[in-house]
Design a protein around this motif. Sequence first.
Motif, PDB file in Angstrom:
ATOM      1  N   TYR A 166     -26.199 -21.934  12.427  1.00  0.00           N
ATOM      2  CA  TYR A 166     -27.135 -21.305  11.493  1.00  0.00           C
ATOM      3  C   TYR A 166     -26.458 -21.109  10.140  1.00  0.00           C
ATOM      4  CZ  TYR A 166     -29.813 -20.215  15.687  1.00  0.00           C
ATOM      5  OH  TYR A 166     -30.514 -20.311  16.861  1.00  0.00           O
ATOM      6  N   CYS A 167     -27.200 -21.327   9.066  1.00  0.00           N
ATOM      7  CA  CYS A 167     -26.637 -21.143   7.721  1.00  0.00           C
ATOM      8  C   CYS A 167     -26.346 -19.670   7.488  1.00  0.00           C
ATOM      9  CB  CYS A 167     -27.651 -21.653   6.687  1.00  0.00           C
ATOM     10  SG  CYS A 167     -27.195 -21.247   4.988  1.00  0.00           S
ATOM     11  N   GLU A 168     -25.161 -19.369   6.958  1.00  0.00           N
ATOM     12  CA  GLU A 168     -24.779 -17.967   6.747  1.00  0.00           C
ATOM     13  C   GLU A 168     -25.550 -17.323   5.603  1.00  0.00           C
ATOM     14  OE1 GLU A 168     -22.978 -16.036   8.423  1.00  0.00           O
ATOM     15  OE2 GLU A 168     -21.895 -17.335   9.791  1.00  0.00           O
ATOM     16  N   VAL A 169     -26.231 -18.126   4.806  1.00  0.00           N
ATOM     17  CA  VAL A 169     -26.977 -17.562   3.676  1.00  0.00           C
ATOM     18  C   VAL A 169     -28.461 -17.422   4.006  1.00  0.00           C
ATOM     19  CG1 VAL A 169     -27.663 -17.946   1.290  1.00  0.00           C
ATOM     20  CG2 VAL A 169     -25.324 -18.413   2.000  1.00  0.00           C
ATOM     21  N   CYS A 170     -29.123 -18.537   4.325  1.00  0.00           N
ATOM     22  CA  CYS A 170     -30.568 -18.477   4.534  1.00  0.00           C
ATOM     23  C   CYS A 170     -30.945 -18.338   6.000  1.00  0.00           C
ATOM     24  CB  CYS A 170     -31.260 -19.707   3.940  1.00  0.00           C
ATOM     25  SG  CYS A 170     -30.987 -21.211   4.902  1.00  0.00           S
ATOM     26  N   GLY A 171     -29.997 -18.480   6.902  1.00  0.00           N
ATOM     27  CA  GLY A 171     -30.282 -18.281   8.315  1.00  0.00           C
ATOM     28  C   GLY A 171     -30.895 -19.465   9.021  1.00  0.00           C
ATOM     29  N   ARG A 172     -31.291 -20.496   8.278  1.00  0.00           N
ATOM     30  CA  ARG A 172     -31.961 -21.621   8.938  1.00  0.00           C
ATOM     31  C   ARG A 172     -30.981 -22.375   9.830  1.00  0.00           C
ATOM     32  NH1 ARG A 172     -34.077 -21.968   3.823  1.00  0.00           N
ATOM     33  NH2 ARG A 172     -36.341 -21.750   3.678  1.00  0.00           N
ATOM     34  N   LYS A 173     -31.525 -22.904  10.930  1.00  0.00           N
ATOM     35  CA  LYS A 173     -30.713 -23.734  11.795  1.00  0.00           C
ATOM     36  C   LYS A 173     -30.461 -25.042  11.068  1.00  0.00           C
ATOM     37  CE  LYS A 173     -30.122 -24.300  16.593  1.00  0.00           C
ATOM     38  NZ  LYS A 173     -29.435 -25.563  16.817  1.00  0.00           N
ATOM     39  N   SER A 232     -22.606 -20.936  10.733  1.00  0.00           N
ATOM     40  CA  SER A 232     -22.035 -20.202  11.863  1.00  0.00           C
ATOM     41  C   SER A 232     -21.731 -21.151  13.006  1.00  0.00           C
ATOM     42  CB  SER A 232     -23.020 -19.126  12.328  1.00  0.00           C
ATOM     43  OG  SER A 232     -24.029 -19.711  13.145  1.00  0.00           O
TER      44      SER A 232
END
Lengths: 372, 435
Positions: free
Chosen positions: A70-77, A66
Amino acid sequence: MTAIDGRSTEDVPCPNCRQLVGVWDGFCEACGTELAPPVVSSGTPGHVPQCPVCTADPDAPAGGVSPEGYCEVCGRKVPSDRDHVEVDLGLLAGISDRGLRHSRNEDAMALATSRTPDGQVAIAVVCDGVSTSPRPDEASLAAAQAAVRELLTAARLGDDLGEASLAAVRLASAALRDVAGPDGAPACTYASAVVSQGSITVCWIGDSRAYWLAASDEGPPPAGHAAIEPDAPTRPVTEARVAMASAATTPSSLLTRDDSLAAELVASGLLSEEDAMASPQAHVITQWLGADSPDLNPHVARFEPAGPGVLLVCSDGLWNYRSEPPDLAGMALPKALTSPLDAAAVLVKFANDAGGRDNITAVLVPFPLGTQ
Amino acid sequence: MTQPAFTVDVDHNQYLPEGGRDVSAIATVISDGTPAAANSEPGVGSAEIIIVDCSGSMDVPQTKMAQARAATAAAVDVVRDGVWFAVIAGTSFAKPVYPAAGGMAVASPQTRAEAKRAVNGLRAGGGTAIGKWLQLAYQTFGTTPATLRHAILLTDGRNQHETPEELASAVSLCEGSFTCDCRGVGTDWEVGELRKVSTALLGSVDIVPDPAGLAADFEAMMRTAMSKQVADVALRVWTPQQAEVRFVKQVAPTVGDLTDRRAATSPQVGDYPTGAWGPGESRDYHVGIRVAPGFVGQEMLAARISLVVSSPGGPQVLGQGLVRATWTDDEALSTKINSRVAHYTGQAELASVIQEGLEARKQGDEDTATARLGRAVVLAKESGNEDTARLLAKVVDVVDEATGTVRLKKKVADEDEMALDTRSTKTVRVRKEQA
């Protein structure tokens, strides 16, 4: 052409348009490019395009990152370039590192050099965002950027460096008023150093520090080694010359005094240094840059060290783990005298190995300038 | 008409201890569009239906029917020129009143006058089958291209001429088609029954104990409806792959649980219906997410909250708020409780203990009723919800406000009990503290 400080005064080509420019010009008259711009540890804009965790996972579906990182799959920064920044300008070098326990790097550093008729100048600014304020990473970056710009201009014009340092910290403070918002006032510490041919001008607020690391520490500091006399804002800066020890070489010493509860307790004799640093108040700062900060009382001091050595400007992510000047000198020297970037890496690695509880920033300036 | 923009402001404690998994956030959504144009274009317009109970009991006393007619006329007068509108009479079947042949009319001074004349002819007589009224409203709305669809429904009694299943089926048909505010006049109707309609149709439910109060209430409802600008707005919640949305609740201005209304648009994205919005409208939502546990120093996006509006070109995503999770070993940070989350959690609990307490009282379970309503007294006091505290004081005698020691009143007026029931969902709002 007469050589000044060992360097020719002949014109040189502009790196952008190749027109000839004066050797100590700040800007190319033909194309307007800044010839030796300051470098700030903001990292490159945007984020890495792939999440390293999901890329390494064979079962993870494909996904992007994003705009906020942030990763669009796992949400991690995803890691940001600002997590680890190295800057090497030859005359000085610095590293700013996120450490191991913080989720982002809220330290910022800015480095610059200038060539003037009086010789070369090296500028270092280190700011440490106050974690309990909103957007501390924005604070440290805005402050460092504003300050280094002012200091570089003043150096190019040959202004008094003490007054320039005060102007720079005031501009940094103004920059923080601009980033204040409905969520509050982002805040940070501030430490700047301007190194010219014969002297070092230091300005600070908070608990980021400047150290003098001597090439050789000969025994304990001689009696009469002057403590810092911080400049009161109303006193002219020229009076704040600190008489350094009269030994042949100036031994390693701490050039700044923290604006912190611990430092005040020690200064008032209520606590020993050891007890103060172990107390919960050790990191409560009594002054900071921020829109909500009460009256600004920055400290300015000038030093004229005798003998070779290195100036270290650093945030508390480093000195928390080792604060005694001779100890820091032992780690950084002699490497810092010739390769300040490698020495900075040693300091950062040391702090991370010791726990990396905070962001770590260390800038090293070999002195006298340009001898490496 | 310009599409309004939405702002989403997220307030939460983003810090979790090592291994922590639950993130809780308050999202304040504000619609900041410009006021709607005076004349709606036919293609993108508003439509209003007023459904009036004409069952036999409406004549008991006769003033009730008279006041209902007056209130309907008052609401018709508020309908803006250019807006589609109709009036329906409801008994054990539904009948169009204006336009008499069915369908809808475009409001103008002339059509409003005609409608009021038709309303004057309303007479009471017949049964009550609310599902049929809703079905006719659904069909009537379908005759226009209007997208902002709203109805006012008035009843005075129980849904005697229909089974609960028939009503539920009609409600299901209408869900997502139009919003409906429900009013019960007097005390012979069933709060739970009407609440099922208003909740599903994203509207309000309230008691009007005295028919003389109907006109003002209808006017207010119609004015609010006229201010709406965007229809069918959904709250969209994105979560990362290994996360789960535990709940989505509206918490201001009223409490309502949207968790089970999720429409999954993809494995990680769910849309929750929020009805129509007018400019300057502000609502608070409480969102709970469970994420995969993280280690100290890690940061993750737990949720992204935005608003989705359907438009001819496809769904438009307006506004965005981020709910972050950061793992830390600093206990001072991870144990801080966000005051707004705490407040709204209390408000939601307040609404549910009131409803549980009133239900227990109806069933004769005095112990449960006393315990629940006592807890309600404590929560109302703690949150400064004075309106609810006043309503509670009409149902229980408060012995000790701090500990929630109460005694059920022996005699409680039906209208006081019903007022507490219908207004139990009204919350006290807390603003974000200025730093």
